[in-house]
Every structure is written in structure tokens, then in C-alpha cells.
Design a protein around this motif. Structure first.
Motif, PDB file in Angstrom:
ATOM      1  N   PRO A 161     -18.055  14.536  11.863  1.00  0.00           N
ATOM      2  CA  PRO A 161     -18.797  13.140  12.332  1.00  0.00           C
ATOM      3  C   PRO A 161     -20.566  14.082  12.716  1.00  0.00           C
ATOM      4  O   PRO A 161     -20.431  15.312  13.204  1.00  0.00           O
ATOM      5  N   VAL A 162     -21.424  12.759  13.565  1.00  0.00           N
ATOM      6  CA  VAL A 162     -22.676  13.452  13.771  1.00  0.00           C
ATOM      7  C   VAL A 162     -22.912  12.314  14.605  1.00  0.00           C
ATOM      8  O   VAL A 162     -22.076  11.330  15.120  1.00  0.00           O
ATOM      9  N   SER A 163     -23.462  13.571  15.883  1.00  0.00           N
ATOM     10  CA  SER A 163     -24.170  12.820  17.339  1.00  0.00           C
ATOM     11  C   SER A 163     -25.356  12.660  17.134  1.00  0.00           C
ATOM     12  O   SER A 163     -25.884  12.149  16.271  1.00  0.00           O
ATOM     13  N   ARG A 164     -25.298  11.389  18.364  1.00  0.00           N
ATOM     14  CA  ARG A 164     -26.696  10.812  18.133  1.00  0.00           C
ATOM     15  C   ARG A 164     -28.145  12.178  18.117  1.00  0.00           C
ATOM     16  O   ARG A 164     -29.101  11.413  17.982  1.00  0.00           O
ATOM     17  N   ASP A 165     -27.389  12.641  19.264  1.00  0.00           N
ATOM     18  CA  ASP A 165     -28.810  14.190  18.842  1.00  0.00           C
ATOM     19  C   ASP A 165     -29.519  14.497  17.911  1.00  0.00           C
ATOM     20  O   ASP A 165     -30.247  14.870  17.729  1.00  0.00           O
ATOM     21  N   GLU A 166     -28.003  14.604  17.103  1.00  0.00           N
ATOM     22  CA  GLU A 166     -28.422  15.233  15.966  1.00  0.00           C
ATOM     23  C   GLU A 166     -29.157  14.214  14.977  1.00  0.00           C
ATOM     24  O   GLU A 166     -29.735  15.091  13.817  1.00  0.00           O
ATOM     25  N   LEU A 179     -19.550   2.168  10.694  1.00  0.00           N
ATOM     26  CA  LEU A 179     -19.046   3.884  11.332  1.00  0.00           C
ATOM     27  C   LEU A 179     -18.380   3.356  12.475  1.00  0.00           C
ATOM     28  O   LEU A 179     -17.922   2.667  13.271  1.00  0.00           O
ATOM     29  N   ASP A 180     -17.390   4.416  12.584  1.00  0.00           N
ATOM     30  CA  ASP A 180     -17.116   4.633  13.696  1.00  0.00           C
ATOM     31  C   ASP A 180     -17.111   5.697  14.225  1.00  0.00           C
ATOM     32  O   ASP A 180     -17.358   6.895  14.188  1.00  0.00           O
ATOM     33  N   VAL A 181     -16.877   5.562  15.505  1.00  0.00           N
ATOM     34  CA  VAL A 181     -16.932   6.164  16.647  1.00  0.00           C
ATOM     35  C   VAL A 181     -15.570   7.013  17.619  1.00  0.00           C
ATOM     36  O   VAL A 181     -14.628   6.381  17.484  1.00  0.00           O
ATOM     37  N   HIS A 211     -27.781   8.868   6.852  1.00  0.00           N
ATOM     38  CA  HIS A 211     -27.577  10.230   6.832  1.00  0.00           C
ATOM     39  C   HIS A 211     -26.435  10.547   7.110  1.00  0.00           C
ATOM     40  O   HIS A 211     -25.916  11.951   6.639  1.00  0.00           O
ATOM     41  N   VAL A 212     -25.535   9.564   8.136  1.00  0.00           N
ATOM     42  CA  VAL A 212     -24.411  10.237   8.351  1.00  0.00           C
ATOM     43  C   VAL A 212     -22.988   9.884   7.272  1.00  0.00           C
ATOM     44  O   VAL A 212     -22.861  11.025   7.640  1.00  0.00           O
ATOM     45  N   VAL A 213     -23.410   9.290   6.575  1.00  0.00           N
ATOM     46  CA  VAL A 213     -22.628   9.190   5.288  1.00  0.00           C
ATOM     47  C   VAL A 213     -22.581  10.528   4.217  1.00  0.00           C
ATOM     48  O   VAL A 213     -21.694  10.804   3.722  1.00  0.00           O
ATOM     49  N   ARG A 214     -23.953  11.103   4.305  1.00  0.00           N
ATOM     50  CA  ARG A 214     -23.789  12.130   3.312  1.00  0.00           C
ATOM     51  C   ARG A 214     -23.725  13.738   4.595  1.00  0.00           C
ATOM     52  O   ARG A 214     -23.235  14.394   3.836  1.00  0.00           O
ATOM     53  N   LYS A 252     -20.114  11.521  22.585  1.00  0.00           N
ATOM     54  CA  LYS A 252     -19.914  10.533  21.915  1.00  0.00           C
ATOM     55  C   LYS A 252     -20.179  10.649  19.643  1.00  0.00           C
ATOM     56  O   LYS A 252     -21.560  11.091  19.531  1.00  0.00           O
ATOM     57  N   LEU A 253     -19.589  10.743  19.042  1.00  0.00           N
ATOM     58  CA  LEU A 253     -19.664  11.369  17.065  1.00  0.00           C
ATOM     59  C   LEU A 253     -19.700   9.281  16.246  1.00  0.00           C
ATOM     60  O   LEU A 253     -19.190   8.943  16.713  1.00  0.00           O
ATOM     61  N   TYR A 254     -20.349   9.887  15.635  1.00  0.00           N
ATOM     62  CA  TYR A 254     -20.252   8.669  14.208  1.00  0.00           C
ATOM     63  C   TYR A 254     -19.977   9.560  13.116  1.00  0.00           C
ATOM     64  O   TYR A 254     -20.561  10.774  12.817  1.00  0.00           O
ATOM     65  N   ARG A 255     -19.057   8.175  12.659  1.00  0.00           N
ATOM     66  CA  ARG A 255     -18.266   8.468  10.659  1.00  0.00           C
ATOM     67  C   ARG A 255     -18.806   7.383   9.994  1.00  0.00           C
ATOM     68  O   ARG A 255     -18.132   6.116  10.788  1.00  0.00           O
ATOM     69  N   ARG A 256     -18.491   8.128   9.097  1.00  0.00           N
ATOM     70  CA  ARG A 256     -18.239   6.675   8.195  1.00  0.00           C
ATOM     71  C   ARG A 256     -17.333   5.390   8.377  1.00  0.00           C
ATOM     72  O   ARG A 256     -16.141   6.728   8.675  1.00  0.00           O
TER      73      ARG A 256
END
Length: 225
Positions: free
Chosen positions: A38-43, A68-70, A31-34, A88-92
């Protein structure tokens, strides 16, 4: 000059791939890499129908494995007092994960070959001559990296050394597929790479020799007479 990742440093790649074997974690990673940003925990939790705590746990595990990078951003666009804590967000991650059995080092060969072609084009020197010099320079660098022994270096870079009387036979060729199709070029590169390793280690007891044979590397290390 570059240094390829040693075997010890590649072990985390196995751990990273194992981390993706967990189904929920793999769904979160996919999901995150698509996503375009950046994506949050809630999202992530909302998108996959997970509890926020579950999503947070698996996202952090993926970050721990460098998959994942933060990053931290304020989604409100405000700054200063009263703007709230950054999310706090996450991305590939930019990390590349690769595991190969037997050990292969095609990126190392590709970089050496690319360097040789570029320098040859710029200077007019023969490509093979440049390739052999670059390979020997790299081998010298690898041999000089605080390596405790010749066998340690050979194991680290996937050669699978084994002793047969006084000779060290290399049971695996890290450039196997390339060597099958471009034998002269790749075996010559490999020979000079191992000349460099011996030089970098200050190992005067062995010399690298071409000795092709089925099921092993084209180079072996023979004792100096």
C-alpha cells in the motif's frame, strides 16, 4: 448459482474508466498498482512530484470509483497510546472494470460452461444437458429479481429487445463471438437461459424460440398461440 452484474450496476464502470482519463489521476493509479504494498499520500506525491493536496484529491477520487481500496495502518509498528493516528494508504482494488459496446456477457457464458463441464465430470451427465439446466436455472433467477417487466430484464442483460408486430426480436447477442464459433452450444444455452427468464417472470404470453438471422440474437420471443 451466481448472478451476473446487471446493466444498471455496470454504469459505474463507465464512470471509473472516465476517471482514469485525467492524466494526473492515471499516473497516480499506475504508480499505486505497480507498488508491492500500500502507498500513502506522501509517498505518492513524492514519487510523482505532486503537491500532497493534489495527490490526496486524486487518490480519493480513485477510491470513490472503487479503483483503489483504502486501508489504515500505523507505519511505526507501535500500538496503543502515543502510537499516533494510522496512515491512510491506497492499494489496487479487487474490482474488475469492463465496458463493452455492444453489451457482451462472456463471463456469464464462461461460468455457465465451466459449471456444466465440472458437474458433467463429477456425475457423468452429458455436458449439454447440464449446460441447458444451469442456463435455465440462471434465467429463472434473473427473471425473479424484482424486475418490472420482460423488456427490462432483456435490456439489462444486453439483448436490445425490439418489437416487430407481436414478436420480440433481440437485436444484440451478449455472447456474439462465442456464438459465431460454437453456434449450436451457445445458442442452445441462450435459448434455455431465456426460457428461464420467462419462467422467473411468470411470463406466460411469450415463448423463446430459435430463429437465427443476420445481425441479431439466435433466439426471439414469440407470442403463445
Amino acid at each position: 448459482m451466481f448472478v451476473d452484474t446487471p446493466k444498471e450496476a455496470r454504469d459505474p464502470d463507465v464512470s471509473a474508466i472516465a476517471a482514469l482519463d485525467e492524466p494526473t489521476r492515471r499516473r497516480l493509479y499506475d504508480h499505486v498498482v505497480r507498488q508491492p504494498g500500500p502507498v500513502s499520500r506522501d509517498e505518492a506525491a513524492a514519487a510523482l512530484g505532486l503537491a500532497r493536496k493534489t495527490a490526496a484529491f486524486h487518490l480519493d477520487r480513485l477510491a470513490d470509483e472503487s479503483l483503489l481500496d483504502v486501508i489504515y495502518e500505523r507505519r511505526s509498528g507501535r500500538s496503543g497510546p502515543g502510537a499516533g493516528r494510522p496512515a491512510k494508504l491506497y492499494r489496487r482494488s479487487t474490482k474488475q472494470v469492463a465496458v463493452s459496446l455492444p453489451d457482451r456477457r462472456y463471463e456469464l457464458a464462461g461460468r455457465l460452461l465451466a459449471q456444466a463441464v465440472e458437474e458433467s465430470g463429477a456425475t457423468g451427465a452429458p455436458v449439454q444437458e447440464v449446460l441447458h439446466r444451469k442456463a435455465e436455472e440462471l434465467g429463472t433467477q434473473l427473471g425473479g429479481q424484482d424486475s418490472p417487466s420482460l423488456v427490462d430484464v432483456l435490456e439489462r442483460y444486453g439483448f436490445e429487445p425490439r418489437r416487430e408486430r407481436d414478436v420480440i426480436v433481440l437485436a444484440n447477442c451478449p455472447f456474439h463471438a462465442l456464438a459465431r464459433e460454437h453456434t449450436q452450444t451457445v445458442c442452445g444455452m441462450n435459448l434455455h437461459l431465456l426460457h428461464g427468464v420467462l419462467h422467473g417472470l411468470g411470463e406466460a404470453g411469450f415463448t423463446a424460440c430459435l430463429a437465427p438471422g443476420p445481425g441479431r440474437c439466435c433466439v426471439r420471443l414469440e407470442p403463445v398461440a
